[in-house]
Design an enzyme around this catalytic site. Structure first.
Site, short mmCIF file in Angstrom:
data_model
loop_
_atom_site.label_atom_id
_atom_site.label_comp_id
_atom_site.label_asym_id
_atom_site.label_seq_id
_atom_site.Cartn_x
_atom_site.Cartn_y
_atom_site.Cartn_z
N THR A 1 1.20 -1.22 0.16
CA THR A 1 0.12 0.13 -0.17
C THR A 1 1.20 1.24 0.05
OG1 THR A 1 -2.16 -1.15 0.89
CG2 THR A 1 -1.35 1.30 1.54
N PHE B 1 0.84 5.46 1.15
CA PHE B 1 0.58 6.04 1.46
C PHE B 1 1.13 7.63 1.20
CE2 PHE B 1 0.04 2.04 4.36
CZ PHE B 1 -1.17 2.57 4.83
#
Lengths: 282, 282
Positions: free
Chosen positions: A176, A178
């Site tokens: 992921t 960010f």
């Protein structure tokens, strides 16, 4: 005494967002935990926190479009990025065992990334919650050894759950991305915290005019100046059926001359364009 | 006697998918209701249904990437498209009244499209279910006047619920695009059912090589032949971090010479490309 950095995340302590925050800002932070991204962006507007850490893209689930929408409407800019490898664990109460588990709580995206686990354990029912770490907090508080949660190992540690099974995600290529966000023009926190390492990257959004070849022409403003793109993503625009916004990451800094020229050229041929931030790649 | 067309949808009777199926195929169909899109695509593989009707894109929520992934892995092709205006209703049991309602069930996307309604009714708790029409079926069966559902008016009619409030969606520009899918190379059902009206459209997917300017070059194969795009969307590829597939709709037929030339040119400069279907625009 160093003052702690007020840092807003969506979800609870022990979440992947907290891990990302620590990776970017170090340990000296005071978390402001928000139950939704709307609440997080609202809090940043009111000044409840100095920095926000939000997930924006996952290698399996794709872009988190809602956060792009909220970023676009906010007065925030991207000041840094980081990537996190997502490793999901099955977590239970201290006396739990895998074969006793009947229900497992987690965020819908996490449940979706562990389909193989649920196929192999047909007796276990998946149940959606708003946050992975919050699910661990809940099952530990309720204390039923038949109920588990899916979250990162950090959540088990923080809420004193027991890791029953590690790496239950279907695909190990699960990362992921960010963003760290601050009020536009401020850049106080991140700029002071750490040196700008890595080559610069610039994120921007634009809307093409509704004419043939419009996107091709928009991409030409970068290609003709040898500016490389590391991402392009289209997003249907709210309230304008079948019209798209394009989110693009350039592998150049916003202050470079060729970027400035490309952005000026882009403005000539688009209805709308906006730089969301310029920051070092990781 | 006309034989009924076995048509697979995700969700229950009375759902938006059933409305789309009726719009494309008429009333002479036998619905095969599936609880998930995985089940739907699996059933099509086994031959449980001849046609599948699947939502692929919504003007507010964006593309339904999971269905693009499943379509790509399936042996199905797109044979038609349709658009549906999505109007959400608050539905209760026959004796229900809006001010009594305390919980409202629906699909997460529908709940997300009625945020304003929940802001105006703070006493009402939203709860996620797998399907809008299924939520209506459940609340009518349970018979609690304090529990409502959000779904289309067709679901209220089908399950004998009461429409308490109409058009509770935040944004009236709420359309969903559906694909009709059949086994590749068959095209029996839709081709026989209705004349090909409208100009042709061709949907395809490709993966760019990881070199600078790759997408710009891919788009040039269409721009240089005056082929217009009505959609482009990037999708991170499973298991290949930060590599993207591009889904593109061309406003030409797959059998036209310039399309054939463009597709041959595209194959020269991509790792992978596939035509998902060619069908009349609506």
């Amino acid at each position: 005494v160093e003052v702690k950095i007020k840092t807003a995340i969506q979800g609870e302590r022990g979440s992947f967002s907290e891990q990302a925050a620590t990776k970017l800002l170090g340990k000296n932070l005071e978390l402001v935990c928000c139950s939704s991204f709307e609440e997080l962006f609202g809090g940043m507007k009111r000044g409840d926190a100095e920095v926000a850490i939000v997930p924006i893209e996952n290698t399996l689930a794709g872009s988190i479009h809602r956060n792009y929408d909220l970023l676009l409407e906010s007065g925030l800019e991207i000041v840094a990025e980081t990537h996190l490898r997502i490793e999901h664990c099955l977590i239970g109460t201290q006396d739990a065992q895998v074969r006793q588990i009947r229900r497992v709580l987690s965020h819908p995206v996490a449940l979706d990334q562990c389909r193989e686990f649920f196929r192999r354990h047909r007796a276990i029912q998946a149940e959606e919650t708003y946050d992975t770490a919050g699910a661990v907090q809940q099952i530990v508080r309720d204390g039923d050894p038949k109920v588990g949660a899916i979250a990162g190992a950090a959540a088990a540690k923080h809420f004193r759950g027991k890791v029953l099974s590690r790496n239950i995600e279907d695909n190990s290529q699960n990362f992921t991305r960010f963003f760290a966000l601050e009020k536009a023009g401020h850049r106080r926190v991140l700029a002071g915290k750490r040196p700008a390492r890595g080559k610069p990257k610039t994120s921007l959004v634009f809307r093409t005019k509704n004419v043939p070849g419009a996107l091709f022409r928009c991409l030409s403003v970068f290609a003709l100046r040898d500016i490389n793109l590391s991402k392009i993503e289209s997003r249907p625009q709210h309230g304008k059926p079948w019209q798209y916004l394009f989110y693009v990451d350039l592998l150049t800094g916003a202050d470079e001359e060729r970027t400035q020229n490309a952005l000026r050229h882009l403005r000539e041929i688009t209805d709308f364009s906006k730089v969301l931030g310029s920051y070092p790649t990781l």
